[in-house]
Design an enzyme around this catalytic site. Structure first.
Site, PDB file in Angstrom:
ATOM      1  N   GLY A  24       3.682 -48.233  -6.646  1.00  0.00           N
ATOM      2  CA  GLY A  24       4.570 -47.864  -5.546  1.00  0.00           C
ATOM      3  C   GLY A  24       5.145 -49.090  -4.860  1.00  0.00           C
ATOM      4  O   GLY A  24       5.274 -49.131  -3.638  1.00  0.00           O
ATOM      5  N   ALA A  25       5.522 -50.086  -5.666  1.00  0.00           N
ATOM      6  CA  ALA A  25       5.873 -51.400  -5.122  1.00  0.00           C
ATOM      7  C   ALA A  25       7.311 -51.516  -4.639  1.00  0.00           C
ATOM      8  O   ALA A  25       7.678 -52.540  -4.063  1.00  0.00           O
ATOM      9  CB  ALA A  25       5.614 -52.474  -6.178  1.00  0.00           C
ATOM     10  N   ASN A  26       8.137 -50.499  -4.854  1.00  0.00           N
ATOM     11  CA  ASN A  26       9.553 -50.657  -4.515  1.00  0.00           C
ATOM     12  C   ASN A  26       9.865 -50.358  -3.049  1.00  0.00           C
ATOM     13  O   ASN A  26      10.956 -50.662  -2.572  1.00  0.00           O
ATOM     14  CB  ASN A  26      10.414 -49.755  -5.401  1.00  0.00           C
ATOM     15  CG  ASN A  26      10.053 -48.298  -5.262  1.00  0.00           C
ATOM     16  OD1 ASN A  26       9.112 -47.846  -5.913  1.00  0.00           O
ATOM     17  ND2 ASN A  26      10.767 -47.534  -4.433  1.00  0.00           N
ATOM     18  N   SER A  27       8.906 -49.769  -2.309  1.00  0.00           N
ATOM     19  CA  SER A  27       9.202 -49.438  -0.913  1.00  0.00           C
ATOM     20  C   SER A  27       7.917 -49.371  -0.101  1.00  0.00           C
ATOM     21  O   SER A  27       6.811 -49.388  -0.649  1.00  0.00           O
ATOM     22  CB  SER A  27       9.939 -48.090  -0.817  1.00  0.00           C
ATOM     23  OG  SER A  27       9.099 -47.034  -1.252  1.00  0.00           O
ATOM     24  N   GLY A  28       8.070 -49.294   1.223  1.00  0.00           N
ATOM     25  CA  GLY A  28       6.947 -49.065   2.114  1.00  0.00           C
ATOM     26  C   GLY A  28       5.858 -50.113   2.025  1.00  0.00           C
ATOM     27  O   GLY A  28       6.113 -51.319   1.878  1.00  0.00           O
ATOM     28  N   TYR A 179      -3.042 -33.088   0.698  1.00  0.00           N
ATOM     29  CA  TYR A 179      -2.941 -34.536   0.933  1.00  0.00           C
ATOM     30  C   TYR A 179      -4.273 -35.098   1.426  1.00  0.00           C
ATOM     31  O   TYR A 179      -4.749 -36.136   0.937  1.00  0.00           O
ATOM     32  CB  TYR A 179      -1.831 -34.807   1.945  1.00  0.00           C
ATOM     33  CG  TYR A 179      -1.677 -36.260   2.323  1.00  0.00           C
ATOM     34  CD1 TYR A 179      -1.193 -37.188   1.405  1.00  0.00           C
ATOM     35  CD2 TYR A 179      -2.005 -36.708   3.601  1.00  0.00           C
ATOM     36  CE1 TYR A 179      -1.046 -38.525   1.743  1.00  0.00           C
ATOM     37  CE2 TYR A 179      -1.857 -38.040   3.952  1.00  0.00           C
ATOM     38  CZ  TYR A 179      -1.385 -38.949   3.028  1.00  0.00           C
ATOM     39  OH  TYR A 179      -1.241 -40.270   3.365  1.00  0.00           O
TER      40      TYR A 179
END
Length: 312
Positions: A24-28, A179
């Site tokens: 999940g490295a492209n955001s946040g 979640y």
């Protein structure tokens, strides 16, 4: 980047010569984690579903840190074949993996959906995908000698009253409950991994970012989104601060495995990172054993720890 007090990035050791993989490295939080690691010299493998978005994120980091060592890899945690292929690519290069950040996730998906392999999407992505990835990458982690696996959970890990009784949401699907269950599983997985890896040099730590508005919240119900917007100036912290617990968990020398790291301010919503209390029953060995065996069965991934280990 600075917490409200206490530990800051200025105290993070240099990472030159070390390799990290961030999902999940492209955001946040994943983007901020990759950005911080690149600044201190690490080679960062940026994993995610969309290679074009990953490439854009890498370009932005290089613009800020010329010479940053970044690699982009397609990795869809909701597809075990994609997880296997991504891990195989890393293993084929024959280099040690020093840091693994199990960071990516989905939250509050409105209706029950499934992964490519038929698991409930939230649990399948947040826990099973990362369980499989870590298991496939175990040889590279063990060859590093002193690797760390940081699995990103959430404050919601303390919510599920039923524990792991219905991980696949087959009885009744409730978005935030699904979640919470997946995030509780993240901490239980970390505890069990720490137990099983004892004596190998591999350290497993869980972390949570506190309260921060990132892309993972895009599916939350409208009422909750409206409340979040009202409370944002008072409770939320910036995304770069939300990445501090993960970076602390990955690099602080005093952590020996099994810790849960989060913001240490009021309610753990914001503040400087440090060890925080575990969710109830997260460190129960029986709960860990059951989750581990279920995860092995569902993913088909068997963790091959060496039969002979050095002294812990």
């Amino acid at each position: 980047m600075r917490g409200t007090a206490g530990w800051t990035l200025a105290e993070m050791p240099g990472q030159t010569g070390r390799t990290a993989l961030v999902t999940g490295a492209n955001s946040g939080v994943g983007y901020e984690t990759s950005r911080a690691l690149a600044r201190v010299g690490a080679t960062v493998i940026m994993g995610g579903r969309d290679e074009s978005r990953l490439a854009e994120a890498a370009t932005a980091i290089r613009a800020e840190t010329p010479g940053a060592r970044l690699e982009v890899r397609r990795l869809d945690l909701a597809d075990l074949d994609s997880v296997r292929a991504a891990a195989a690519g890393v293993l084929a290069e024959g280099r040690p993996l020093d840091l693994l950040f199990n960071n990516a996730g989905v939250m509050a998906v409105p209706q029950r959906r499934t992964t490519r392999d038929g698991f409930e999407l939230t649990f399948g992505t947040n826990h099973l995908g990362h369980f499989a990835l870590t298991g496939h990458l175990l040889p590279a982690l063990l060859s590093a000698g002193a690797a760390r696996v940081v699995t990103v959970s959430a404050i919601a890990s303390r919510w599920p009253a039923g524990g792991l009784a219905d991980v696949n949401s087959e009885q009744a699907y409730r978005p935030m409950q699904a979640y919470a269950v997946s995030k509780f599983a993240n901490v239980v997985f970390t505890q069990e991994l720490a137990r099983r890896a004892a004596g190998t040099g591999l350290v497993a730590v869980a972390a949570h970012p506190g309260v921060s508005q990132t892309n993972i919240t895009r599916e939350v119900p409208r009422v909750l989104a409206a409340v979040n917007q009202l409370l944002r100036p008072f409770l939320f912290q910036s995304t770069d601060r939300a990445a501090l617990p993960s970076l602390y968990a990955a690099t602080h020398p005093d952590l020996g495995g099994g810790e849960f790291v989060g913001p240490t301010g009021l309610g753990e919503g914001r503040g400087a990172p440090g060890p925080v209390r575990l969710p109830r029953q997260a460190d129960d060995p029986e709960v860990g054993r059951r989750l581990w065996e279920l995860s092995e069965r569902l993913t088909g991934v068997d963790y091959a720890f060496p039969s002979t280990r050095p002294a812990a």
